[in-house]
Design a protein around this motif. Structure first.
Motif, PDB file in Angstrom:
ATOM      1  N   SER A 295      31.771  -3.031 -17.426  1.00 42.43           N
ATOM      2  CA  SER A 295      32.070  -3.270 -16.280  1.00 42.43           C
ATOM      3  C   SER A 295      31.414  -4.714 -16.045  1.00 42.43           C
ATOM      4  CB  SER A 295      31.589  -2.307 -15.241  1.00 42.43           C
ATOM      5  OG  SER A 295      30.070  -2.609 -15.249  1.00 42.43           O
TER       6      SER A 295
ATOM      7  N   ILE B  14      26.496  -3.661 -10.081  1.00 42.33           N
ATOM      8  CA  ILE B  14      27.794  -3.204 -10.543  1.00 42.33           C
ATOM      9  C   ILE B  14      27.681  -2.793 -11.903  1.00 42.33           C
ATOM     10  CG2 ILE B  14      30.129  -3.572 -11.106  1.00 42.33           C
ATOM     11  CD1 ILE B  14      30.320  -5.878  -8.865  1.00 42.33           C
TER      12      ILE B  14
ATOM     13  N   ALA C 141      25.907  -3.707  -3.345  1.00 44.29           N
ATOM     14  CA  ALA C 141      27.134  -3.257  -4.390  1.00 44.29           C
ATOM     15  C   ALA C 141      28.044  -4.687  -4.607  1.00 44.29           C
ATOM     16  CB  ALA C 141      28.112  -2.279  -3.901  1.00 44.29           C
TER      17      ALA C 141
ATOM     18  N   LEU D 165      33.856  -4.757  -8.193  1.00 39.92           N
ATOM     19  CA  LEU D 165      33.608  -3.341  -7.955  1.00 39.92           C
ATOM     20  C   LEU D 165      34.852  -2.541  -8.265  1.00 39.92           C
ATOM     21  CD1 LEU D 165      30.998  -1.270  -7.795  1.00 39.92           C
ATOM     22  CD2 LEU D 165      31.435  -1.539  -5.274  1.00 39.92           C
TER      23      LEU D 165
ATOM     24  N   ILE E 273      28.617   4.696  -4.333  1.00 38.22           N
ATOM     25  CA  ILE E 273      28.485   3.439  -3.947  1.00 38.22           C
ATOM     26  C   ILE E 273      27.766   3.230  -2.464  1.00 38.22           C
ATOM     27  CG2 ILE E 273      29.904   1.536  -3.370  1.00 38.22           C
ATOM     28  CD1 ILE E 273      29.857   2.143  -6.402  1.00 38.22           C
TER      29      ILE E 273
END
Length: 526
Positions: free
Chosen positions: A389, A353, A347, A395, A339
């Motif tokens: 996701s 993501i 991010a 995140l 990350i």
């Protein structure tokens, strides 16, 4: 006890030494015997005796060639030449190969006992001579060996290929090879004294110097590193696993240390050696993590973890490089670094993501697929619509799911690391069970059947089963012999032939050695 191995094509000679020498009253044990050099070499790689007694003239591979190979690959072994030819040329060549004693047939038990006694004292003295170790280190410094070690250290640290080659030429080293591979050696204890380190270093130097220029020794991050050079993939695999076994045997035999070894991936260019080294370090880390579970597993290579990696031509993503040999305890750190590598502001993007998660899913899937698994069965959450996701609010939610699927993927990888060799061991044992009655069955035959090099198979078999190949084959044959001895119509010699021994006297010797009674007495007790 000192293990002795006998190689001679004459049954009468082998029987004479076996029967007339007072084995049970001495510190020596006859660990094995063979009728020719080729079979002897295969057994020596497996048994690793202290002393080899060999005839000069034998079929397939004569005694001098056997001595040449043993001196290069198992330099700790003391060799006694046994010959019926009083020929100075043989003696002179034998001495040049490191042979310690030269005896003429016929040899009396007393004469052999005297020779073995001298060798035993030399072995004991080798273990006592710490002063020799310090002297040896001084000799290394004066001979330029330390400069060679520094060269390897610089190479694995990323020194330029041209600079390394120029320095190697100045030291009269050849670094030209078709394949390169690194092995990292951890001495196996956090509390290693300087004296123990010197002892281990001198032993590793001896193995390096006896390799004929195919092995270089260095140090990095408090560990020893060996660079192995070979012609092709098969050649370097055989060399490296043979070297790993020699390191394990020699260090454990002469010190109290229990070394751990990580064997990196094979590369084709010197500039890629740092990658091989990095893989070896990571593998060594996984070996440390598994040590509490598999105490006998002290050697691990890239082939043992993911054998198909060398066949993959797709460019490996960054996350995959970190994950393929990582321990499960490293997942959080890897995800965090991943990350951070794209930046905190980037991010926050839902698009990124999603990209991150897909990258992780692909990497985890690849780890599973390369080991023959189905990702959709191992990590189903990654393929369910509600598991993506893209639907995650943040995140952290995406990373929580990523952590879950990576844990599953690495757990599967770790299980398959053992399972892969479970298949190899089962296949090897089945082959032995089907062919034990063949007197010419050797380690090489079984290794070829499971598609591993001799030394690689030897390492895997002993680590996974806790016994050597020779011990397992002997146990299989003797178990079958006990069954056949219940048939009182079969003579003892017929039983010997039926379970793979051409020499009934040797069969009787082994049977009594392992069962405590002779075949005849065993039959009487039934």
């Amino acid at each position: 006890m000192f293990k002795v191995f006998l190689a001679d094509d004459e049954i009468v000679v082998r029987e004479g030494i076996r029967s007339n020498f007072p084995w049970e009253q001495t510190d020596f044990v006859l660990a094995g015997e063979a009728p020719d050099g080729e079979m002897a070499l295969s057994m020596l790689q497996d048994i690793k005796p202290d002393i080899l007694i060999t005839d000069i003239r034998m079929p397939f591979m004569d005694g001098l060639e056997l001595c040449r190979v043993v001196s290069a690959t198992m330099p700790w072994m003391y060799i006694v030449i046994l010959s019926g030819y009083d020929d100075f040329a043989y003696a002179r060549e034998a001495i040049s190969l490191g042979v310690k004693e030269y005896l003429l047939k016929p040899v009396s038990g007393q004469e052999l006992l005297q020779v073995l006694g001298h060798i035993a004292e030399r072995i004991r003295e080798d273990k006592r001579q710490q002063a020799y170790l310090r002297t040896y280190r001084d000799q290394l410094a004066s001979s330029g060996q330390l400069l060679k070690q520094r060269l390897l250290t610089d190479l694995i640290s990323g020194a330029g290929e041209v600079d390394v080659m120029e320095r190697a030429r100045a030291l009269h080293m050849s670094l030209t090879a078709g394949r390169y591979l690194t092995m990292v050696i951890d001495l196996g204890s956090e509390q290693v004294s300087a004296e123990e380190t010197r002892a281990a270093e001198s032993l590793l130097c001896r193995l390096s110097e006896s390799s004929g220029g195919t092995v270089c020794l260095g140090q990095a991050q408090g560990r020893f590193v060996m660079l192995v050079m070979g012609d092709d993939d098969a050649d370097i695999e055989e060399r490296t696993y043979g070297l790993a076994q020699a390191v394990k045997f020699d260090v454990e035999r002469n010190t109290e240390l229990k070394p751990l070894m990580g064997i990196g991936t094979t590369v084709r260019a010197l500039r890629d050696v740092p990658h091989s080294y990095a893989d070896a370090v990571v593998l060594l880390k996984t070996l440390h993590e598994a040590e509490s579970v598999h105490r006998d597993r002290r050697i691990v290579g890239a082939l043992d973890i993911a054998p198909s990696l060398s066949l993959v031509n797709v460019k490996v993503p960054q996350i995959y490089e970190r994950l393929r040999h990582a321990g499960q305890g490293e997942i959080d750190a890897i995800l965090s670094e991943f990350i951070q590598s794209i930046g905190q502001s980037a991010a926050q993007s839902k698009l990124l993501i999603n990209y991150i998660f897909v990258d992780i899913v692909l990497s985890a899937s690849r780890i599973i697929r390369e080991l023959g698994g189905n990702p959709q069965e191992i990590i189903p959450a990654a393929f369910e619509p509600e598991g993506g996701s893209a639907t995650a609010a943040s995140l952290p939610e995406a990373m929580a799911l990523a952590r879950e699927l990576l844990t599953c993927a690495l757990a599967y990888r770790d299980e398959q690391g053992s399972a892969r060799y479970g298949v190899v061991i089962r296949k090897a044992k089945a082959f032995i069970d089907e062919n034990y009655q063949n007197p010419d069955l050797t380690l090489r035959d079984v290794a070829g059947h499971v598609a591993l090099s001799n030394n690689h198979f030897c390492t895997v078999f002993s680590q996974e089963t806790g016994v050597t190949f020779t011990e397992y084959l002997t146990a299989t044959r003797l178990a079958k012999a006990r069954e056949l001895l219940r048939d009182r119509q079969m003579r003892t010699s017929d039983v010997a032939f039926a379970v793979g021994y051409n020499d009934p006297h040797y069969f009787s010797y082994l049977f009594k050695k392992n069962s405590g009674v002779s075949p005849r007495d065993y039959r009487k007790g039934e």
